[in-house]
Design a protein around this motif. Structure first.
Motif, PDB file in Angstrom:
ATOM      1  N   VAL A 154      -0.451   2.392  -5.869  1.00  0.00           N
ATOM      2  CA  VAL A 154      -0.352   1.867  -7.234  1.00  0.00           C
ATOM      3  C   VAL A 154       1.096   1.504  -7.567  1.00  0.00           C
ATOM      4  O   VAL A 154       1.346   0.540  -8.307  1.00  0.00           O
ATOM      5  N   VAL A 201      -7.267  -3.959  -7.918  1.00  0.00           N
ATOM      6  CA  VAL A 201      -6.971  -2.967  -8.952  1.00  0.00           C
ATOM      7  C   VAL A 201      -8.171  -2.615  -9.825  1.00  0.00           C
ATOM      8  O   VAL A 201      -8.337  -1.451 -10.210  1.00  0.00           O
ATOM      9  N   THR A 234      -2.587   2.609 -13.232  1.00  0.00           N
ATOM     10  CA  THR A 234      -3.554   1.603 -12.789  1.00  0.00           C
ATOM     11  C   THR A 234      -4.070   0.785 -13.969  1.00  0.00           C
ATOM     12  O   THR A 234      -4.202  -0.442 -13.880  1.00  0.00           O
TER      13      THR A 234
END
Length: 251
Positions: A154, A201, A234
């Motif tokens: 991330v 993502v 995220t």
């Protein structure tokens, strides 16, 4: 191939005799509940993966997904309290203004972690070194490795997002400058790169949320706060992606 094979006891790496990639020798060192083994592979062959899968009784379908480097991010939990997670890795190629993708598959069990990496993004050597410098974190066991890998991936998303935001800003300046031109091809290319980003993502938010809310069997409660931090990052990156895509559509 196996790039690293290590046993950790009470948060510290155990010095093994012989070949550092000797799987059988490392397995012989794992005996107690305060020990676990971390096997790192990069682009393994079917035979190499089969050897590791047999040693840890890994689920056949998960093994197939780990070898094939084009999986959607996901989390699978099994009855023996083991799990398998897929993450997409991203890196930015400045010369092409493009986002390249790879994959990390992670198997986690009570006393083992197996990471299977494809592509050049999010190498895990520095992740391992960082963990080995923090025995308090590594002492939490296999889920400390899982958290650290997620955090590393991330973090790279945030780097790529910043690069893409710079490209979008430049595009906006050009579109609204006095020098008019045909920007459709360039905008289309950028929207394709952002779509690639979104595929990495967006599906990752749900597994990280499950970890952060204690919804996954076997995850220590003390690990929830760490996963919550990664989940927040995220969500932030996902919002950046959606914002960039909206700006390009407007342009």
């Amino acid at each position: 191939m196996i790039v690293d094979c290590a046993v950790y006891r009470h948060g510290k790496r155990v010095e093994l005799t012989g070949d550092s990639c000797d799987l059988s020798g490392a397995l012989a060192e794992v005996a107690g509940t305060e020990e676990f083994i971390w096997i790192g592979l990069h682009g393994p062959t079917q035979q190499e993966m089969a050897r590791v899968a047999e040693a840890f009784s890994l689920h056949r379908l998960a093994v197939e997904d780990a070898v094939q480097a084009h999986q959607r991010p996901k989390l699978e939990c099994f009855e023996d309290e083991s799990l398998f997670m897929v993450l997409k890795t991203l890196w930015y190629v400045e010369a092409e203004g493009a986002v390249e993708t790879g994959q990390i598959g992670i198997f986690v069990g009570p006393n083992y972690v197996v990471t299977v990496r494809h592509g050049e993004g999010a190498e895990l050597h520095h992740t391992r070194m960082g963990l080995e410098e923090h025995t308090d974190m590594l002492g939490h066991g296999p889920f400390a490795v899982l958290y650290s890998v997620c955090d590393r991936v991330v973090d790279e998303y945030q780097v790529v997002a910043e690069e893409l935001e710079n490209d979008v800003d430049e595009m906006e300046k050009d579109v609204f400058s006095e020098h008019k031109g045909n920007y459709e091809r360039r905008i289309y290319h950028m929207k394709r790169e952002i779509a690639e980003f979104r595929r990495a993502v967006t599906p990752l938010r749900e597994p990280l949320l499950r970890f952060s809310q204690g919804m996954v069997e076997g995850v220590p409660s003390r690990a929830e706060a760490f996963f919550r931090d990664v989940a927040d990052h995220t969500v932030r990156v996902h919002e950046q992606v959606e914002s960039m895509d909206s700006l390009l559509s407007s342009a």
